[in-house]
Scaffold this active site. Structure first.
Site, short mmCIF file in Angstrom:
data_model
loop_
_atom_site.label_atom_id
_atom_site.label_comp_id
_atom_site.label_asym_id
_atom_site.label_seq_id
_atom_site.Cartn_x
_atom_site.Cartn_y
_atom_site.Cartn_z
N LYS A 68 44.16 19.92 67.50
CA LYS A 68 44.34 20.74 66.29
C LYS A 68 44.08 22.22 66.50
CE LYS A 68 45.92 18.38 63.99
NZ LYS A 68 47.20 17.66 64.33
N HIS A 133 45.13 16.86 76.13
CA HIS A 133 43.91 17.21 75.39
C HIS A 133 42.68 16.88 76.23
CE1 HIS A 133 45.70 18.28 71.64
NE2 HIS A 133 46.07 17.07 71.27
N SER A 163 41.85 20.92 59.88
CA SER A 163 43.11 20.35 60.32
C SER A 163 42.91 18.91 60.86
CB SER A 163 43.71 21.26 61.40
OG SER A 163 44.95 20.79 61.84
S1 PPS Z 1 47.54 18.17 67.94
O1 PPS Z 1 47.78 16.94 67.13
O2 PPS Z 1 46.19 18.17 68.46
O3 PPS Z 1 48.53 18.35 68.98
O4 PPS Z 1 47.64 19.36 66.88
P1 PPS Z 1 47.87 20.89 67.23
O5 PPS Z 1 49.29 21.11 67.48
O6 PPS Z 1 46.89 21.35 68.24
O7 PPS Z 1 47.46 21.61 65.87
C1 PPS Z 1 48.15 21.41 64.67
C2 PPS Z 1 47.88 22.63 63.81
O8 PPS Z 1 48.69 23.73 64.29
C3 PPS Z 1 49.50 24.20 63.22
N1 PPS Z 1 50.76 24.74 63.74
C4 PPS Z 1 51.14 26.01 63.56
N2 PPS Z 1 50.52 27.04 62.94
C5 PPS Z 1 51.18 28.22 62.89
N3 PPS Z 1 52.42 28.40 63.43
C6 PPS Z 1 53.07 27.41 64.06
N4 PPS Z 1 54.27 27.62 64.57
C7 PPS Z 1 52.41 26.13 64.15
N5 PPS Z 1 52.74 24.93 64.69
C8 PPS Z 1 51.73 24.09 64.43
C9 PPS Z 1 49.68 22.98 62.34
O9 PPS Z 1 50.15 23.34 61.07
C10 PPS Z 1 48.26 22.43 62.35
O10 PPS Z 1 47.35 23.25 61.61
P2 PPS Z 1 46.98 23.03 60.08
O11 PPS Z 1 45.83 23.97 59.82
O12 PPS Z 1 46.60 21.60 59.90
O13 PPS Z 1 48.21 23.41 59.31
#
Ligand code: PPS
Length: 342
Positions: A68, A133, A163
């Site tokens: 996340k 991860h 998140s």
């Molecule tokens: S995972 O399941 O661990 O792979 O998740 P991860 O991708 O690390 O994190 C997911 C959060 O990243 C946000 N996200 C983004 N934020 C801004 N811009 C872009 N392009 C983007 N892509 C993914 C996603 O919305 C999750 O955050 P939260 O706060 O839950 O919205």
């Protein structure tokens, strides 16, 4: 990666409805490996053991993170750069296949005889882009030996916690569900969640950030200046891309564009799987088989979506004053003297 997986596996992914869903026969649990909790049967010991001798290549690019923290976002930046900004090509395949998740199974059931993801990755053509991860001490040691590139991304742990809380509840086939935010936050701060403590994960990579094969990014910097981060990542990976291409990649990777693009939104993975099967002329599912549990969504969309808010500071809507004070004290204690700040 799709050539390496093969059509037959795609069909099984759909028919068995098991992608990211451990087979229902095995109960969900947690195992601790070298101090780090992993959800079982999603992650298994055989895979973690295989990591010790897994062979990296010098031109591999790994996107590594604590869950996340912006993994999917960074994956897309890295992938689009490695495709030199050819978005038509990028959009031919879902990011879950362009940047496979090394320690997670395509399908977790041994009976189906689908090789584990790290073995499928072994058949991919170079240059490979790979997600993990795993905390630093459990990653294949060959990555540092071969000097494969590692793009690490970290995020303010308060936003990670929020998140991660939602992600647990929309992913009941892998994770324990948490009825309250407070219960989740306690487990998060005690390192009782998948991947353990955020600070140990972050600091391992923060402490090697000056190695020539390591780039340490922050979610907040991506949010503030995505174009700058795309440029920095392209420079780090050795791609000389024109200003127009950098603009194109930046636009491709905005939250809104990644959410609406079925090839970059993890929620819509099954749409792509279904399309690949349909294109091969096969039937979607055996008669009477319902297909994936959430239709063409990977997760339980009634709970939330993977691309939830994508904001900095959503923690303000969740932390109580007391929770925030405790978290500040924890952050101060763990990061004091390290130079890492959020
Ligand atoms: S995972 O399941 O661990 O792979 O998740 P991860 O991708 O690390 O994190 C997911 C959060 O990243 C946000 N996200 C983004 N934020 C801004 N811009 C872009 N392009 C983007 N892509 C993914 C996603 O919305 C999750 O955050 P939260 O706060 O839950 O919205």
């Amino acid at each position: 990666m799709e050539e390496a997986i093969g059509k037959e596996t795609f069909k099984k992914i759909w028919d068995q409805a098991l992608f990211f869903r451990p087979g229902s026969k095995e109960p969900i649990g947690m195992m601790e490996v070298e101090g780090v909790p992993f959800p079982t049967p999603f992650i298994n010991m055989k895979t973690l053991d295989a990591m010790k001798t897994w062979e990296a290549r010098p031109d591999d690019v790994f996107v590594v993170s604590y869950p996340k923290s912006g993994t999917t976002w960074t994956q897309e930046v890295v992938s689009a750069i490695c495709y030199k900004g050819d978005l038509d090509e990028v959009n031919k395949s879902h990011s879950n296949f362009r940047i496979p998740f090394m320690e997670a199974p395509m399908i977790s059931s041994d009976e189906l005889k689908i090789p584990p993801t790290h073995e499928i990755i072994g058949k991919m053509k170079s240059p490979r882009t790979i997600k993990s991860h795993l905390p630093g001490h459990l990653l294949p040691p060959d990555i540092m030996k071969k000097k494969s590139r590692i793009v690490y991304v970290a995020r303010n742990p308060k936003d990670v916690a929020v998140s991660y809380f939602y992600f647990h509840n929309m992913n009941p086939s892998i994770f324990k569900s948490y009825p309250t935010w407070d219960e989740f936050l306690q487990d998060f701060n005690n390192g009782k969640v998948y991947s353990g403590t955020w600070w140990e994960h972050y600091l391992y990579f923060w402490n090697i950030r000056h190695e020539s094969n390591v780039l340490f990014l922050k979610f907040e910097d991506m949010k503030r200046d995505l174009r700058g981060v795309v440029q920095k990542t392209a420079d780090f990976l050795g791609y000389k891309l024109s200003s127009d291409v950098i603009d194109k990649i930046t636009d491709h990777c905005t939250f809104e564009n990644m959410k609406s693009n079925p090839m970059t939104n993890p929620d819509t993975l099954f749409k792509h799987v279904a399309a690949v099967i349909a294109a091969s002329g096969e039937n979607m599912s055996p008669p009477g088989h319902a297909g994936p549990p959430h239709g063409d969504k990977q997760f339980d969309a009634s709970k939330d979506s993977f691309m939830r808010k994508g904001k900095v500071g959503d923690w303000r809507n969740h932390f109580t004053v007391a929770q925030n004070q405790a978290m500040d004290a924890l952050i101060e204690d763990k990061l004091k003297g390290t130079g890492l700040k959020f």
